[in-house]
Design an enzyme around this catalytic site. Structure first.
Site, mmCIF file in Angstrom:
data_model
loop_
_atom_site.group_PDB
_atom_site.id
_atom_site.type_symbol
_atom_site.label_atom_id
_atom_site.label_comp_id
_atom_site.label_asym_id
_atom_site.label_seq_id
_atom_site.Cartn_x
_atom_site.Cartn_y
_atom_site.Cartn_z
ATOM 1 N N LEU A 46 19.628 11.978 3.697
ATOM 2 C CA LEU A 46 18.990 12.967 3.598
ATOM 3 C C LEU A 46 18.368 13.075 2.462
ATOM 4 N N THR A 47 17.629 12.023 1.864
ATOM 5 C CA THR A 47 16.346 12.082 0.737
ATOM 6 C C THR A 47 15.157 12.829 1.271
ATOM 7 N N ILE A 71 24.407 4.937 1.946
ATOM 8 C CA ILE A 71 24.743 3.554 2.078
ATOM 9 C C ILE A 71 25.082 2.683 0.911
ATOM 10 N N GLU A 95 14.396 3.299 0.823
ATOM 11 C CA GLU A 95 13.101 3.811 0.173
ATOM 12 C C GLU A 95 11.950 3.126 0.790
ATOM 13 N N SER A 96 11.198 3.887 1.435
ATOM 14 C CA SER A 96 10.219 2.866 2.325
ATOM 15 C C SER A 96 8.582 3.261 1.617
ATOM 16 N N THR A 136 10.475 -5.805 6.984
ATOM 17 C CA THR A 136 9.011 -5.482 7.166
ATOM 18 C C THR A 136 8.151 -6.525 6.675
ATOM 19 N N ASP A 137 6.955 -6.587 7.285
ATOM 20 C CA ASP A 137 6.002 -7.846 6.961
ATOM 21 C C ASP A 137 5.553 -7.867 5.478
ATOM 22 N N GLU A 138 5.854 -6.481 4.842
ATOM 23 C CA GLU A 138 5.088 -6.860 3.477
ATOM 24 C C GLU A 138 5.909 -7.769 2.449
ATOM 25 N N TYR A 161 8.541 -2.207 -3.919
ATOM 26 C CA TYR A 161 9.148 -1.746 -2.471
ATOM 27 C C TYR A 161 9.294 -3.182 -1.739
ATOM 28 N N LYS A 165 12.794 -5.292 -0.605
ATOM 29 C CA LYS A 165 13.168 -5.541 0.959
ATOM 30 C C LYS A 165 13.271 -6.992 1.015
ATOM 31 N N GLY A 286 -2.115 -3.694 -7.287
ATOM 32 C CA GLY A 286 -1.689 -4.670 -6.562
ATOM 33 C C GLY A 286 -1.868 -4.674 -5.080
ATOM 34 N N HIS A 287 -2.712 -3.677 -4.531
ATOM 35 C CA HIS A 287 -2.949 -3.351 -3.356
ATOM 36 C C HIS A 287 -2.996 -4.829 -2.267
HETATM 37 P P1 NAD Z 1 11.458 6.505 5.866
HETATM 38 O O1 NAD Z 1 11.209 6.702 4.729
HETATM 39 O O2 NAD Z 1 10.916 7.887 6.867
HETATM 40 O O3 NAD Z 1 13.090 6.986 6.271
HETATM 41 C C1 NAD Z 1 14.038 6.469 5.338
HETATM 42 C C2 NAD Z 1 15.645 7.210 5.849
HETATM 43 O O4 NAD Z 1 16.286 6.609 5.140
HETATM 44 C C3 NAD Z 1 15.413 8.630 5.733
HETATM 45 O O5 NAD Z 1 16.096 9.495 6.513
HETATM 46 C C4 NAD Z 1 16.346 8.661 4.222
HETATM 47 O O6 NAD Z 1 16.979 10.048 4.041
HETATM 48 C C5 NAD Z 1 17.420 7.635 4.406
HETATM 49 N N1 NAD Z 1 17.858 7.128 3.392
HETATM 50 C C6 NAD Z 1 17.176 6.679 2.111
HETATM 51 N N2 NAD Z 1 18.023 6.319 1.086
HETATM 52 C C7 NAD Z 1 19.266 6.145 1.758
HETATM 53 C C8 NAD Z 1 20.708 5.874 1.366
HETATM 54 N N3 NAD Z 1 21.013 5.392 0.285
HETATM 55 N N4 NAD Z 1 21.659 6.091 2.505
HETATM 56 C C9 NAD Z 1 21.497 6.511 3.536
HETATM 57 N N5 NAD Z 1 20.141 6.815 3.894
HETATM 58 C C10 NAD Z 1 19.174 6.868 3.174
HETATM 59 O O7 NAD Z 1 11.354 5.211 6.456
HETATM 60 P P2 NAD Z 1 10.757 4.671 7.822
HETATM 61 O O8 NAD Z 1 9.122 4.355 7.729
HETATM 62 O O9 NAD Z 1 11.385 5.091 8.888
HETATM 63 O O10 NAD Z 1 11.480 2.915 7.559
HETATM 64 C C11 NAD Z 1 12.605 2.694 8.223
HETATM 65 C C12 NAD Z 1 12.999 1.054 7.828
HETATM 66 O O11 NAD Z 1 11.865 0.434 8.524
HETATM 67 C C13 NAD Z 1 12.828 0.895 6.433
HETATM 68 O O12 NAD Z 1 13.935 -0.071 6.100
HETATM 69 C C14 NAD Z 1 11.576 0.564 6.200
HETATM 70 O O13 NAD Z 1 11.545 -0.569 5.055
HETATM 71 C C15 NAD Z 1 11.384 -0.347 7.470
HETATM 72 N N6 NAD Z 1 9.925 -0.429 7.816
HETATM 73 C C16 NAD Z 1 8.948 0.718 7.818
HETATM 74 C C17 NAD Z 1 7.728 0.549 8.188
HETATM 75 C C18 NAD Z 1 6.706 1.609 8.586
HETATM 76 O O14 NAD Z 1 5.741 1.345 8.830
HETATM 77 N N7 NAD Z 1 7.163 2.713 8.326
HETATM 78 C C19 NAD Z 1 7.290 -0.769 8.903
HETATM 79 C C20 NAD Z 1 8.427 -1.941 8.930
HETATM 80 C C21 NAD Z 1 9.442 -1.759 8.615
HETATM 81 O O1 DAU Z 2 3.492 -3.293 6.862
HETATM 82 C C1 DAU Z 2 4.517 -2.359 7.111
HETATM 83 C C2 DAU Z 2 4.830 -1.488 5.726
HETATM 84 O O2 DAU Z 2 3.893 -0.375 6.349
HETATM 85 C C3 DAU Z 2 6.392 -0.680 5.678
HETATM 86 O O3 DAU Z 2 7.150 -1.771 5.403
HETATM 87 C C4 DAU Z 2 6.199 0.335 4.660
HETATM 88 O O4 DAU Z 2 7.376 1.087 4.821
HETATM 89 C C5 DAU Z 2 5.067 1.344 5.143
HETATM 90 O O5 DAU Z 2 5.039 2.428 4.365
HETATM 91 C C6 DAU Z 2 3.525 0.689 5.366
HETATM 92 O O6 DAU Z 2 3.154 0.159 4.092
HETATM 93 P P1 DAU Z 2 1.668 0.378 3.618
HETATM 94 O O7 DAU Z 2 1.552 0.281 2.113
HETATM 95 O O8 DAU Z 2 0.955 -0.472 4.192
HETATM 96 O O9 DAU Z 2 1.378 1.997 4.338
HETATM 97 P P2 DAU Z 2 0.607 3.275 3.710
HETATM 98 O O10 DAU Z 2 0.600 4.049 4.840
HETATM 99 O O11 DAU Z 2 0.892 3.723 2.562
HETATM 100 O O12 DAU Z 2 -0.759 2.766 3.296
HETATM 101 C C7 DAU Z 2 -1.633 1.904 4.363
HETATM 102 C C8 DAU Z 2 -2.746 1.519 3.892
HETATM 103 O O13 DAU Z 2 -3.608 2.821 3.631
HETATM 104 C C9 DAU Z 2 -2.667 0.708 2.784
HETATM 105 O O14 DAU Z 2 -4.019 -0.219 2.600
HETATM 106 C C10 DAU Z 2 -2.890 1.812 1.567
HETATM 107 C C11 DAU Z 2 -4.039 2.835 2.207
HETATM 108 N N1 DAU Z 2 -4.096 4.125 1.777
HETATM 109 C C12 DAU Z 2 -2.534 4.808 1.832
HETATM 110 C C13 DAU Z 2 -2.614 6.119 1.363
HETATM 111 C C14 DAU Z 2 -1.294 6.739 1.345
HETATM 112 C C15 DAU Z 2 -5.068 4.995 1.271
HETATM 113 O O15 DAU Z 2 -6.016 4.354 1.393
HETATM 114 N N2 DAU Z 2 -4.954 5.946 0.911
HETATM 115 C C16 DAU Z 2 -3.452 6.634 1.012
HETATM 116 O O16 DAU Z 2 -3.640 8.057 0.577
#
Ligand code: NAD
Ligand code: DAU
Length: 346
Positions: A46-47, A71, A95-96, A136-138, A161, A165, A286-287
């Site tokens: 629950l961060t 974890i 942390e995502s 993640t694809d990143e 990040y 990963k 580094g975008h």
């Molecule tokens: P999120 O940030 O919404 O959720 C992360 C969750 O992990 C939260 O509930 C947080 O409380 C919990 N958490 C953080 N640190 C923890 C710890 N030490 N122990 C237990 N719980 C902890 O993230 P999300 O967007 O739901 O992403 C989930 C997973 O998918 C991540 O591993 C992320 O890298 C991956 N992912 C995300 C995306 C995306 O677009 N959001 C895409 C591809 C992969």
């Molecule tokens: O590709 C998968 C990843 O996608 C996941 O692993 C990550 O957890 C998730 O956060 C996401 O990463 P991105 O950095 O691509 O997502 P974000 O939503 O932060 O940004 C998407 C694009 O939009 C990116 O090119 C940055 C841009 N952006 C983002 C924010 C927050 C803006 O232009 N303005 C903003 O305020």
């Protein structure tokens, strides 16, 4: 169709989903409960990103249990595996957010690398039958105008990040090769949908537009992301968990590449607001320029396909945020406000 159906969950198998109170984790828990008889224990620290309100639909389901913990805490992890007789683990805890990793990388190392290692050690000790690492694809870095990420693309992470990963993916791989752990890794593109914390592009822009706050576009808005509706990612993860081959990586993507600026304009149109709300701000250091996924392997080996078009998914997502402004207001408080001020100061 699948020759390793021994992995199909039995009537009463119990799996551990970590990070289940976050965006994808909470959607995944609901998806699994809806599509199987599996019991789920959700271990979440629950961060700021974890929110039990994301799970009110299932909190009374007898197949669902929540445990509050990190974890990184080996004692809690081992207690959960023992107490609930866990047969498999899906690790979503992380942390995502890239921008937060640029502000401070340490929590990313602590949870994404050290936390994953704790889970792997415990999985080895307790004979866990399947471990799925949600990556993640990143980790593949950035593409130019052409080409796609395949599972063979070298790892070239560019942000703290994605580096964390990639490191955790390498640890998972090492436990497969060295300790015969039965693990798969999934790598997905950008998710969107209900319950996403409004620090990520789509929920941030929707919430700002709804509240007449300016929409901060990084750089020239010409970076490209491949958007996938969250339930399509969940169905892929569940297929990979049940039918993926040990040691394999599976990419998932939405086949929906868009320039950021086009996404922002579609949101403004969907919310019924004017483009004058757009503000171009300092670019993310580094975008990464472009992400695009080749998901042929998942289509071929897991019979998986993305099913929601971007137009359909975005309309559903906008409607959800408009109907759930109280959820947004609740998370847009306290520490979020300090983060927002720091991130978008000019
Ligand atoms: P999120 O940030 O919404 O959720 C992360 C969750 O992990 C939260 O509930 C947080 O409380 C919990 N958490 C953080 N640190 C923890 C710890 N030490 N122990 C237990 N719980 C902890 O993230 P999300 O967007 O739901 O992403 C989930 C997973 O998918 C991540 O591993 C992320 O890298 C991956 N992912 C995300 C995306 C995306 O677009 N959001 C895409 C591809 C992969
Ligand atoms: O590709 C998968 C990843 O996608 C996941 O692993 C990550 O957890 C998730 O956060 C996401 O990463 P991105 O950095 O691509 O997502 P974000 O939503 O932060 O940004 C998407 C694009 O939009 C990116 O090119 C940055 C841009 N952006 C983002 C924010 C927050 C803006 O232009 N303005 C903003 O305020």
């Amino acid at each position: 169709m699948f020759n390793n159906t021994y992995l199909l969950p039995t009537m009463h198998s119990t799996i551990l989903v970590t990070g289940g109170a976050g965006f994808i984790g909470s959607n995944l828990i609901k998806y699994i409960l809806e599509h199987s008889n599996t019991h789920i224990v959700n271990l979440d620290a629950l961060t700021y990103a974890g929110n039990l309100q994301n799970l009110t639909d299932v909190e009374l389901d007898s197949r669902y249990t929540f445990v509050h913990g990190s974890i990184q805490n080996a004692e809690i992890v081992r207690y959960v595996l023992r107490r609930y007789n866990i047969s498999g683990i899906i690790n979503c805890a992380a942390e995502s957010h890239v921008d937060r990793s640029i502000q401070s990388a340490q929590p990313f190392v602590d949870t994404n690398i050290n936390g994953t290692l704790v889970l792997l050690e415990a999985a080895k000790e307790y004979g866990i039958r399947r471990f799925l690492q949600m990556s993640t694809d990143e980790v593949y870095g950035s593409l130019g105008a052409e080409g796609f990420f395949t599972e063979e693309t070298p790892l070239q992470p560019n942000s703290p990040y994605s580096a964390s990963k990639a490191a955790s993916d390498c640890l998972v791989r090492s436990f497969v090769h060295t300790h015969n752990l039965d693990a798969v890794i999934t790598r997905c593109s950008n998710n969107y949908g209900p319950y996403q914390f409004p620090e990520k592009l789509i929920p941030l822009m929707i919430s700002n537009a709804v509240n007449d706050i300016s929409l901060p576009v990084y750089g020239d808005g010409m970076n490209v992301r491949d958007w996938i509706y969250v339930t399509d990612h969940c169905s892929g993860v569940w297929q990979a968990y049940q039918h993926g081959k040990a040691g394999e990586v599976y990419n998932f993507g939405g086949k929906s590449e868009k320039y950021n600026i086009d996404v922002v304009k579609m949101i403004l149109q969907g919310v019924g607001k004017d483009e004058s709300l757009i503000t171009y701000v300092k670019d993310r250091p580094g975008h990464d320029k472009r992400y695009a996924i080749d998901c042929t392997k998942a289509e071929r080996e897991l019979q998986w396909q993305p099913t929601v078009t971007f137009e359909e998914g975005l309309a559903k997502t906008i409607a959800w945020y408009q109907d759930n402004n109280a959820w947004v207001e609740n998370v847009r408080s306290g520490a979020y406000l300090a983060y927002y001020a720091k991130q978008y100061q000019q």
